[in-house]
Design an enzyme around this catalytic site. Structure first.
Site, PDB file in Angstrom:
ATOM      1  N   ALA A  13       0.350  -1.148   0.009  1.00 47.59           N
ATOM      2  CA  ALA A  13      -0.001  -0.319  -0.258  1.00 47.59           C
ATOM      3  C   ALA A  13       0.918   1.326  -0.274  1.00 47.59           C
ATOM      4  O   ALA A  13       0.174   2.630  -0.192  1.00 47.59           O
ATOM      5  CB  ALA A  13      -0.705   0.191   1.124  1.00 47.59           C
ATOM      6  N   GLN A  16       3.843   3.138  -5.350  1.00 47.24           N
ATOM      7  CA  GLN A  16       3.235   3.630  -6.731  1.00 47.24           C
ATOM      8  C   GLN A  16       1.618   3.712  -6.791  1.00 47.24           C
ATOM      9  O   GLN A  16       0.580   4.214  -6.464  1.00 47.24           O
ATOM     10  CB  GLN A  16       4.078   3.476  -7.635  1.00 47.24           C
ATOM     11  CG  GLN A  16       5.341   4.224  -7.434  1.00 47.24           C
ATOM     12  CD  GLN A  16       5.402   5.371  -7.903  1.00 47.24           C
ATOM     13  OE1 GLN A  16       4.658   5.957  -8.531  1.00 47.24           O
ATOM     14  NE2 GLN A  16       6.370   6.242  -7.238  1.00 47.24           N
ATOM     15  N   ARG A  93      11.951  -7.914 -10.233  1.00 43.47           N
ATOM     16  CA  ARG A  93      13.583  -8.471 -10.531  1.00 43.47           C
ATOM     17  C   ARG A  93      14.309  -7.338 -10.930  1.00 43.47           C
ATOM     18  O   ARG A  93      14.458  -6.337 -10.938  1.00 43.47           O
ATOM     19  CB  ARG A  93      13.133  -8.541 -12.669  1.00 43.47           C
ATOM     20  CG  ARG A  93      14.238  -9.881 -13.142  1.00 43.47           C
ATOM     21  CD  ARG A  93      13.837  -9.972 -14.501  1.00 43.47           C
ATOM     22  NE  ARG A  93      13.185 -10.506 -15.122  1.00 43.47           N
ATOM     23  CZ  ARG A  93      13.325 -12.261 -15.154  1.00 43.47           C
ATOM     24  NH1 ARG A  93      13.797 -12.764 -14.971  1.00 43.47           N
ATOM     25  NH2 ARG A  93      12.342 -12.810 -15.042  1.00 43.47           N
ATOM     26  N   VAL A 130      -2.410  -8.331  -8.539  1.00 45.76           N
ATOM     27  CA  VAL A 130      -1.715  -7.507  -9.306  1.00 45.76           C
ATOM     28  C   VAL A 130      -0.504  -7.460  -9.338  1.00 45.76           C
ATOM     29  O   VAL A 130       0.329  -7.606 -10.529  1.00 45.76           O
ATOM     30  CB  VAL A 130      -1.902  -5.470  -8.604  1.00 45.76           C
ATOM     31  CG1 VAL A 130      -1.032  -4.963 -10.119  1.00 45.76           C
ATOM     32  CG2 VAL A 130      -3.943  -5.854  -8.999  1.00 45.76           C
ATOM     33  N   GLY A 131       0.765  -7.861  -8.789  1.00 43.35           N
ATOM     34  CA  GLY A 131       2.111  -8.146  -8.181  1.00 43.35           C
ATOM     35  C   GLY A 131       2.274  -9.221  -9.072  1.00 43.35           C
ATOM     36  O   GLY A 131       1.700 -10.410  -9.257  1.00 43.35           O
ATOM     37  N   ASP A 161      -4.224  -4.871 -19.607  1.00 40.00           N
ATOM     38  CA  ASP A 161      -4.401  -5.386 -21.124  1.00 40.00           C
ATOM     39  C   ASP A 161      -5.308  -5.773 -21.782  1.00 40.00           C
ATOM     40  O   ASP A 161      -5.570  -5.354 -23.057  1.00 40.00           O
ATOM     41  CB  ASP A 161      -3.366  -7.029 -21.328  1.00 40.00           C
ATOM     42  CG  ASP A 161      -2.271  -7.658 -20.217  1.00 40.00           C
ATOM     43  OD1 ASP A 161      -1.684  -6.943 -20.130  1.00 40.00           O
ATOM     44  OD2 ASP A 161      -3.022  -8.111 -18.968  1.00 40.00           O
ATOM     45  N   ARG A 164      -5.944  -1.864 -22.451  1.00 40.69           N
ATOM     46  CA  ARG A 164      -5.282  -1.292 -23.683  1.00 40.69           C
ATOM     47  C   ARG A 164      -5.338  -2.154 -24.535  1.00 40.69           C
ATOM     48  O   ARG A 164      -5.308  -1.146 -26.005  1.00 40.69           O
ATOM     49  CB  ARG A 164      -4.003  -2.250 -23.052  1.00 40.69           C
ATOM     50  CG  ARG A 164      -2.901  -1.748 -21.921  1.00 40.69           C
ATOM     51  CD  ARG A 164      -1.624  -2.994 -21.495  1.00 40.69           C
ATOM     52  NE  ARG A 164      -1.093  -1.793 -20.751  1.00 40.69           N
ATOM     53  CZ  ARG A 164       0.459  -1.975 -20.001  1.00 40.69           C
ATOM     54  NH1 ARG A 164       0.146  -3.619 -19.549  1.00 40.69           N
ATOM     55  NH2 ARG A 164       0.442  -1.382 -18.798  1.00 40.69           N
ATOM     56  N   HIS A 189      -0.124 -12.673 -17.924  1.00 42.37           N
ATOM     57  CA  HIS A 189      -0.068 -11.117 -18.155  1.00 42.37           C
ATOM     58  C   HIS A 189       1.492 -11.058 -18.068  1.00 42.37           C
ATOM     59  O   HIS A 189       2.561 -11.076 -17.750  1.00 42.37           O
ATOM     60  CB  HIS A 189      -0.405 -10.507 -16.894  1.00 42.37           C
ATOM     61  CG  HIS A 189       0.221  -9.257 -16.823  1.00 42.37           C
ATOM     62  ND1 HIS A 189      -0.235  -8.756 -17.598  1.00 42.37           N
ATOM     63  CD2 HIS A 189       1.214  -8.875 -15.987  1.00 42.37           C
ATOM     64  CE1 HIS A 189       0.068  -7.103 -17.187  1.00 42.37           C
ATOM     65  NE2 HIS A 189       0.570  -7.189 -16.090  1.00 42.37           N
TER      66      HIS A 189
HETATM   67  P1  NAD Z   1       5.995   0.176  -5.975  1.00 39.90           P
HETATM   68  O1  NAD Z   1       7.991  -0.376  -5.910  1.00 39.90           O
HETATM   69  O2  NAD Z   1       5.741   1.075  -6.183  1.00 39.90           O
HETATM   70  O3  NAD Z   1       5.328  -0.834  -4.897  1.00 39.90           O
HETATM   71  C1  NAD Z   1       5.125  -2.604  -4.214  1.00 39.90           C
HETATM   72  C2  NAD Z   1       5.521  -1.874  -2.616  1.00 39.90           C
HETATM   73  O4  NAD Z   1       5.181  -3.665  -2.431  1.00 39.90           O
HETATM   74  C3  NAD Z   1       6.710  -0.963  -2.244  1.00 39.90           C
HETATM   75  O5  NAD Z   1       5.909  -0.280  -0.777  1.00 39.90           O
HETATM   76  C4  NAD Z   1       6.932  -2.351  -0.965  1.00 39.90           C
HETATM   77  O6  NAD Z   1       7.430  -2.135  -0.518  1.00 39.90           O
HETATM   78  C5  NAD Z   1       5.463  -3.212  -1.022  1.00 39.90           C
HETATM   79  N1  NAD Z   1       6.223  -4.765  -0.545  1.00 39.90           N
HETATM   80  C6  NAD Z   1       6.827  -5.218  -0.513  1.00 39.90           C
HETATM   81  N2  NAD Z   1       6.995  -6.861  -0.779  1.00 39.90           N
HETATM   82  C7  NAD Z   1       5.663  -6.528   0.490  1.00 39.90           C
HETATM   83  C8  NAD Z   1       5.051  -7.675   1.274  1.00 39.90           C
HETATM   84  N3  NAD Z   1       6.074  -8.864   1.035  1.00 39.90           N
HETATM   85  N4  NAD Z   1       3.948  -7.465   1.408  1.00 39.90           N
HETATM   86  C9  NAD Z   1       3.279  -5.842   1.809  1.00 39.90           C
HETATM   87  N5  NAD Z   1       3.874  -5.144   0.495  1.00 39.90           N
HETATM   88  C10 NAD Z   1       5.552  -5.319  -0.026  1.00 39.90           C
HETATM   89  O7  NAD Z   1       5.805  -0.938  -7.646  1.00 39.90           O
HETATM   90  P2  NAD Z   1       4.490  -0.581  -7.681  1.00 39.90           P
HETATM   91  O8  NAD Z   1       4.574   0.313  -9.145  1.00 39.90           O
HETATM   92  O9  NAD Z   1       3.332  -0.280  -6.875  1.00 39.90           O
HETATM   93  O10 NAD Z   1       4.316  -1.937  -8.568  1.00 39.90           O
HETATM   94  C11 NAD Z   1       3.660  -2.994  -7.558  1.00 39.90           C
HETATM   95  C12 NAD Z   1       3.270  -4.512  -8.208  1.00 39.90           C
HETATM   96  O11 NAD Z   1       2.570  -3.899  -9.560  1.00 39.90           O
HETATM   97  C13 NAD Z   1       4.732  -4.526  -9.599  1.00 39.90           C
HETATM   98  O12 NAD Z   1       5.136  -7.100  -9.220  1.00 39.90           O
HETATM   99  C14 NAD Z   1       4.210  -4.284 -10.523  1.00 39.90           C
HETATM  100  O13 NAD Z   1       5.400  -5.693 -11.777  1.00 39.90           O
HETATM  101  C15 NAD Z   1       2.679  -4.682 -10.888  1.00 39.90           C
HETATM  102  N6  NAD Z   1       2.235  -4.266 -12.469  1.00 39.90           N
HETATM  103  C16 NAD Z   1       1.063  -4.933 -12.475  1.00 39.90           C
HETATM  104  C17 NAD Z   1       0.574  -4.708 -13.231  1.00 39.90           C
HETATM  105  C18 NAD Z   1      -1.176  -6.049 -14.035  1.00 39.90           C
HETATM  106  O14 NAD Z   1      -1.355  -5.538 -14.942  1.00 39.90           O
HETATM  107  N7  NAD Z   1      -0.621  -6.979 -13.842  1.00 39.90           N
HETATM  108  C19 NAD Z   1       0.204  -3.203 -14.222  1.00 39.90           C
HETATM  109  C20 NAD Z   1       1.348  -2.949 -13.141  1.00 39.90           C
HETATM  110  C21 NAD Z   1       2.325  -2.562 -12.387  1.00 39.90           C
HETATM  111  C1  LMR Z   2       1.970  -3.313 -16.784  1.00 40.03           C
HETATM  112  O1  LMR Z   2       1.819  -4.595 -17.596  1.00 40.03           O
HETATM  113  O2  LMR Z   2       2.551  -1.909 -17.044  1.00 40.03           O
HETATM  114  C2  LMR Z   2       3.111  -4.368 -15.876  1.00 40.03           C
HETATM  115  O3  LMR Z   2       3.194  -5.767 -15.574  1.00 40.03           O
HETATM  116  C3  LMR Z   2       5.059  -4.158 -16.264  1.00 40.03           C
HETATM  117  C4  LMR Z   2       5.988  -4.652 -15.393  1.00 40.03           C
HETATM  118  O4  LMR Z   2       6.798  -5.083 -15.417  1.00 40.03           O
HETATM  119  O5  LMR Z   2       5.620  -4.847 -13.945  1.00 40.03           O
END
Ligand code: NAD
Ligand code: LMR
Length: 345
Positions: A13, A16, A93, A130-131, A161, A164, A189
């Protein structure tokens, strides 16, 4: 009538996407204007200050629907009694990290979180991951929550997706995105996903009740059927499948607001239903379209408000099957890698 608050747990939370999610959920964009919410923010200790800052700002918004904001770095506390979980925080990664290392690091996050959901979440809990790698993280979480939480309560986000794909088609056809229905994202994804318009339709503004096959509309606009197929193969599919990488290249970091928006729409439609055709979500396969049982794979889905169900019986041509098979092969490889870790059976 006063409705009891829905407890929504958001992991990561303080990151970003978390920051883009919290305020919209508290404003009612996800569950509607008559559903109070209690937000639970799960972070690791390093992310806690950012989450605390977001909690202060939530207070300063004085959202009428926001019942409480609670922070924790303990999954057992954060998921206790939770009705909806958005698993956003994941291990990105790092330099020199192989895919197997990435899967192992995320198994260390999504395994314990799934176990905590199994042990303490509300009986009606629904979880969206989401992650990244989202599909396999969902597989790990679902396996770790079993048998206390049925697998069909877990899904992974491919709505971004899907959106998009609709956005690209709307631009190509010079129509609003609302005119396009029944696009499908199949598979993972990742760059192997298959954005598919075989069954998609277009509603023309001059004939709101009529739906034209989208492929025919594309052919008309691009000068013929062959031109439409070439555009789909050479422009549309790679553009959608690699949009995440394009955003990273242009912004310098991965998508945030569009990802949060997609997560909100995914949960909203799962809980309120999909009245306008289907959408896409990665759900646990029951063998639909030949996808091995148990894989978390993106399909066309609908919901009547009680959870996503795969739309069955759609025909795919040979090329479509080959694209789906390639993405499923990647999901199988990811599952096998986490099997080797002993995380899933
Ligand atoms: P970010 O790095 O800004 O935030 C991630 C947060 O997760 C950080 O604040 C970190 O401290 C926290 N975190 C890490 N391990 C944790 C745990 N064990 N428990 C609780 N919190 C934890 O990243 P973001 O931009 O918010 O993106 C988050 C994830 O979403 C990434 O894996 C990114 O690749 C993914 N993502 C997925 C999609 C999708 O369509 N599925 C799209 C965009 C991003
Ligand atoms: C996205 O589709 O924007 C993300 O999953 C890309 C990424 O690797 O965080």
């Amino acid at each position: 009538m006063v409705t009891a608050p829905t407890t929504v747990t958001i992991t990561g939370a303080g990151g970003q996407i978390g920051y883009a999610l919290l305020f919209r959920i508290a404003a009612g964009d996800m569950l509607g204007p008559d559903r109070p919410v209690r937000l639970r923010l799960l972070e690791i200790p390093q992310g806690m200050r950012a989450a605390e800052g977001a909690a202060l700002e939530l207070q300063d918004c004085a959202f009428p629907l926001l019942d409480a904001v609670e922070l924790s770095d303990d999954p057992r506390v954060a998921f206790d009694g939770c009705n909806i979980a958005l698993l956003v925080g994941a291990r990105p990664r790092g330099p020199g990290m192989e895919r197997a290392d990435l899967l192992a690091a995320n198994a260390g996050i999504f395994g314990p979180q799934g176990a905590a959901i199994g042990a303490s979440a509300a009986v009606d809990v629904r979880v969206v991951v989401v992650g990244n790698p989202a599909n396999t993280n969902a597989l790990i979480a679902a396996a770790s929550a079993a048998p206390d939480v049925p697998a069909d309560r877990f899904s992974a986000l491919t709505r971004l997706d899907h959106n998009r794909a609709v956005g690209q088609l709307a631009e190509a056809l010079a129509v609003g995105p609302g005119a396009i229905t029944d696009v499908t994202i199949w598979g993972n994804h990742s760059a192997t996903q298959f954005p598919d318009v075989t069954h998609a339709t277009l509603t023309r503004p001059d004939a709101p009740g009529e739906r034209t096959p989208l492929l025919a509309a594309l052919a008309l606009r691009l000068g013929g059927h062959e031109q439409a197929i070439a555009w789909l193969d050479d422009v549309f599919i790679p553009r959608v499948a690699q949009r995440g990488a394009e955003i990273i290249q242009v912004r310098g970091s991965s998508s945030v607001a569009s990802a949060a928006n997609a997560a909100i729409e995914h949960v909203r439609d799962e809980h309120h239903g999909t009245p306008n055709g289907w959408t896409s979500a990665a759900v646990v396969s029951r063998g639909e379209y030949g996808v091995p049982e148990g894989l978390v794979c993106s399909f066309p889905v609908t919901s009547d408000g009680t959870g996503y169900r795969v739309v069955e019986g759609l025909e795919l041509d040979d090329r479509g099957h080959r694209r789906l098979d390639a993405s499923v092969a990647e999901l199988i490889a990811e599952r096998d890698a986490v099997r080797e870790l002993g995380v899933v059976r």
